[in-house]
Design an enzyme around this catalytic site. Structure first.
Site, PDB file in Angstrom:
ATOM      1  N   ARG A 174       0.812  -1.203   0.000  1.00 47.56           N
ATOM      2  CA  ARG A 174       0.000   0.000   0.000  1.00 47.56           C
ATOM      3  C   ARG A 174       0.858   1.270   0.000  1.00 47.56           C
ATOM      4  O   ARG A 174       0.332   2.373   0.048  1.00 47.56           O
ATOM      5  CB  ARG A 174      -0.930   0.001   1.222  1.00 47.56           C
ATOM      6  CG  ARG A 174      -1.942  -1.126   1.214  1.00 47.56           C
ATOM      7  CD  ARG A 174      -3.049  -0.888   2.214  1.00 47.56           C
ATOM      8  NE  ARG A 174      -2.580  -0.941   3.590  1.00 47.56           N
ATOM      9  CZ  ARG A 174      -2.618  -2.028   4.344  1.00 47.56           C
ATOM     10  NH1 ARG A 174      -3.081  -3.153   3.854  1.00 47.56           N
ATOM     11  NH2 ARG A 174      -2.194  -2.004   5.589  1.00 47.56           N
ATOM     12  N   ARG A 178       7.396   6.181  -6.238  1.00 44.70           N
ATOM     13  CA  ARG A 178       7.120   6.875  -7.502  1.00 44.70           C
ATOM     14  C   ARG A 178       8.414   7.423  -8.092  1.00 44.70           C
ATOM     15  O   ARG A 178       9.219   8.014  -7.374  1.00 44.70           O
ATOM     16  CB  ARG A 178       6.129   8.021  -7.259  1.00 44.70           C
ATOM     17  CG  ARG A 178       4.774   7.524  -6.777  1.00 44.70           C
ATOM     18  CD  ARG A 178       3.850   8.674  -6.466  1.00 44.70           C
ATOM     19  NE  ARG A 178       2.582   8.185  -5.930  1.00 44.70           N
ATOM     20  CZ  ARG A 178       1.779   8.895  -5.166  1.00 44.70           C
ATOM     21  NH1 ARG A 178       2.090  10.145  -4.852  1.00 44.70           N
ATOM     22  NH2 ARG A 178       0.647   8.375  -4.714  1.00 44.70           N
ATOM     23  N   ARG A 250      -4.805  -2.344  17.635  1.00 47.15           N
ATOM     24  CA  ARG A 250      -3.945  -1.252  18.069  1.00 47.15           C
ATOM     25  C   ARG A 250      -4.829  -0.052  18.366  1.00 47.15           C
ATOM     26  O   ARG A 250      -5.866   0.143  17.708  1.00 47.15           O
ATOM     27  CB  ARG A 250      -2.928  -0.889  16.979  1.00 47.15           C
ATOM     28  CG  ARG A 250      -1.986  -2.001  16.613  1.00 47.15           C
ATOM     29  CD  ARG A 250      -1.036  -2.361  17.726  1.00 47.15           C
ATOM     30  NE  ARG A 250       0.002  -1.331  17.903  1.00 47.15           N
ATOM     31  CZ  ARG A 250       0.920  -1.363  18.873  1.00 47.15           C
ATOM     32  NH1 ARG A 250       0.883  -2.328  19.779  1.00 47.15           N
ATOM     33  NH2 ARG A 250       1.834  -0.419  18.953  1.00 47.15           N
ATOM     34  N   ARG A 280       3.882  10.349  14.566  1.00 50.75           N
ATOM     35  CA  ARG A 280       3.726  11.539  13.731  1.00 50.75           C
ATOM     36  C   ARG A 280       3.144  12.677  14.533  1.00 50.75           C
ATOM     37  O   ARG A 280       2.616  12.491  15.631  1.00 50.75           O
ATOM     38  CB  ARG A 280       2.825  11.239  12.520  1.00 50.75           C
ATOM     39  CG  ARG A 280       1.403  10.808  12.867  1.00 50.75           C
ATOM     40  CD  ARG A 280       0.636  10.428  11.615  1.00 50.75           C
ATOM     41  NE  ARG A 280      -0.753  10.063  11.892  1.00 50.75           N
ATOM     42  CZ  ARG A 280      -1.648   9.746  10.964  1.00 50.75           C
ATOM     43  NH1 ARG A 280      -1.298   9.751   9.690  1.00 50.75           N
ATOM     44  NH2 ARG A 280      -2.884   9.417  11.297  1.00 50.75           N
ATOM     45  N   GLU A 301       1.024  11.699  18.026  1.00 49.03           N
ATOM     46  CA  GLU A 301       0.252  10.466  17.939  1.00 49.03           C
ATOM     47  C   GLU A 301       1.104   9.273  18.363  1.00 49.03           C
ATOM     48  O   GLU A 301       2.191   9.059  17.839  1.00 49.03           O
ATOM     49  CB  GLU A 301      -0.235  10.284  16.498  1.00 49.03           C
ATOM     50  CG  GLU A 301      -1.289   9.230  16.300  1.00 49.03           C
ATOM     51  CD  GLU A 301      -1.888   9.289  14.899  1.00 49.03           C
ATOM     52  OE1 GLU A 301      -1.821   8.265  14.201  1.00 49.03           O
ATOM     53  OE2 GLU A 301      -2.402  10.362  14.501  1.00 49.03           O
ATOM     54  N   TYR A 349      -9.677  -3.511   8.483  1.00 52.16           N
ATOM     55  CA  TYR A 349      -9.358  -2.095   8.312  1.00 52.16           C
ATOM     56  C   TYR A 349     -10.036  -1.603   7.039  1.00 52.16           C
ATOM     57  O   TYR A 349      -9.857  -2.173   5.964  1.00 52.16           O
ATOM     58  CB  TYR A 349      -7.842  -1.859   8.210  1.00 52.16           C
ATOM     59  CG  TYR A 349      -7.539  -0.404   7.983  1.00 52.16           C
ATOM     60  CD1 TYR A 349      -7.581   0.486   9.045  1.00 52.16           C
ATOM     61  CD2 TYR A 349      -7.287   0.089   6.714  1.00 52.16           C
ATOM     62  CE1 TYR A 349      -7.346   1.837   8.847  1.00 52.16           C
ATOM     63  CE2 TYR A 349      -7.050   1.435   6.502  1.00 52.16           C
ATOM     64  CZ  TYR A 349      -7.082   2.296   7.577  1.00 52.16           C
ATOM     65  OH  TYR A 349      -6.860   3.640   7.375  1.00 52.16           O
ATOM     66  N   ASP A 351     -11.028   1.983   4.722  1.00 58.37           N
ATOM     67  CA  ASP A 351     -11.060   3.416   4.472  1.00 58.37           C
ATOM     68  C   ASP A 351     -12.507   3.875   4.414  1.00 58.37           C
ATOM     69  O   ASP A 351     -13.437   3.075   4.230  1.00 58.37           O
ATOM     70  CB  ASP A 351     -10.346   3.741   3.157  1.00 58.37           C
ATOM     71  CG  ASP A 351      -8.830   3.661   3.277  1.00 58.37           C
ATOM     72  OD1 ASP A 351      -8.311   3.949   4.377  1.00 58.37           O
ATOM     73  OD2 ASP A 351      -8.172   3.309   2.280  1.00 58.37           O
TER      74      ASP A 351
END
Length: 384
Positions: A174, A178, A250, A280, A301, A349, A351
């Site tokens: 995921r 690039r 988690r 982060r 976080e 999980y 989105d």
């Protein structure tokens, strides 16, 4: 079609989207949630001191290639343009993620063209690993030790509480590399943020004369008899009283702080080193770039194992959990007049766009089951 009396457990995207679709077809829908607010973990609210819209349970960025889903959310809010551009602090420098041509040139001190960068990364990769089975092997095979250790190893240990050698290779798939200067974190046709926030969006979806919304209300098994069908988006193991034990998740802790001015100049700054305890820092006013604020609200976080009284975020879905999940799926499949939905109800999980797409499908499946006088399945998606 007879008007049905529907109970939906959970006022997040799964629950309200199903509820809206059924309400528009004339069914009476009651949506309950044990929290004191709608929107689940997508809940956001204005900070009283800065007026910044804060994503209370961590940032949510809407991105999808599903035009049906995009059109659906645009019925209920104005989606503002938003591109997620993630940065990472590594070895005293700031880099762009996902790894792109700029990241590669900066990290290695090069001025590579796309083809030269491809050759460089191919050279760095461990070609002796022919069939990567773990996260670590996948990274070493395709990006090499240096980039892996800088951007993924420490972050993964902190995020999952596991060594990358214990995680499946599929996780890294995921995270693309690039070979151009595109630093758009997501590669989807539709990307944006709801102008007035996710809570407002959810409330708008739930605003229908056939929907009754009740907060601060927990699910009680005894009330199932009062409804024709239940859609349950709470934790699957909780529905069965954790009789086989708790599924692994988690959870996240947030350390909030404010700053007068701009703290980091971007919405998300990753910290990959294990020497930094948080994964982060998010600066929330950057999630609403069409607004202007002097003050700023930031979150550090932290990821850790989910305890009994914590909010579950990410299902672990490792070997032990999957064996336990199978026990709960067997129990669920013996139930009638209930459908388990969403991230917690299916222990996956998801989105936001996938959650909405599955909710739309689930509502359609229920309406079709009524029309064809067939039983509604306990799961409308594959969960094993």
């Amino acid at each position: 079609m007879n008007r049905k009396n529907i109970l939906i457990v959970g006022a997040g995207f799964s629950g309200v989207v199903i509820g809206r679709q059924l309400a528009e077809h004339g069914h009476k829908v009651t949506i309950i949630d044990q929290r004191n607010h709608t929107a689940g973990n997508a809940y956001d609210a204005r900070d009283k001191d800065t007026d910044v819209m804060v994503h209370i349970y961590g940032p949510h960025i809407f991105h999808t290639d599903n035009e049906t889903v995009w059109q659906f959310v645009n019925r209920f809010t104005k989606m503002m343009p938003y591109i997620n551009r993630v940065k990472a602090t590594v070895n005293g420098q700031v880099f762009s993620l996902p790894i792109n041509l700029h990241t590669i040139n900066q990290f290695f001190g090069k001025t590579c063209s796309p083809d030269e960068a491809k050759a460089l990364i191919a050279e760095k990769g461990d070609s002796s690993i022919t069939e990567p089975k773990t996260f670590e092997e996948q990274a070493l095979r395709f990006i090499g030790k240096e980039l892996y250790e800088a951007f993924f190893k420490g972050y993964t240990i902190k995020q999952w509480g596991m060594q990358p050698a214990e995680l499946p290779a599929s996780i890294l798939k995921r995270l693309p590399v690039r070979f151009n200067y595109d630093d758009n974190y997501f590669n989807h046709k539709f990307q944006g943020m709801p102008e007035d926030g996710y809570t407002c969006l959810i409330n708008s979806i739930a605003d229908h004369e056939n929907i009754t919304l009740e907060l601060n209300r927990s699910f009680n098994h005894e009330e199932r008899a009062s409804y024709d069908h239940v859609f349950y988006s709470g934790p699957l193991d909780a529905f069965f009283g954790y009789q086989h034990g708790r599924l692994g998740y988690r959870t996240l802790d947030f350390e909030k702080f404010t700053y007068q001015g701009d703290f980091q100049g971007c919405a998300v700054m990753n910290y990959g080193s294990v020497d930094v305890p948080y994964t982060r820092i998010t600066e929330h006013k950057y999630f609403s770039p069409w607004e202007k604020h002097e003050g700023s609200v930031c979150y550090k976080e932290y990821s850790r194992s989910c305890g009994e009284n914590d909010i579950p975020y990410y299902p672990i879905r490792q070997m032990g959990e999957m064996a336990l999940l199978d026990k709960y799926l067997t129990l669920a499949e013996a139930e009638q007049n209930i459908t388990f939905v969403g991230r917690l109800g299916t222990y996956r999980y998801l989105d936001m766009d996938v959650t909405i797409a599955e909710a739309l499908k689930t509502a359609d499946d229920y309406l079709n089951s009524l029309e064809n006088k067939q039983s509604m399945p306990v799961f409308t998606v594959s969960v094993r």
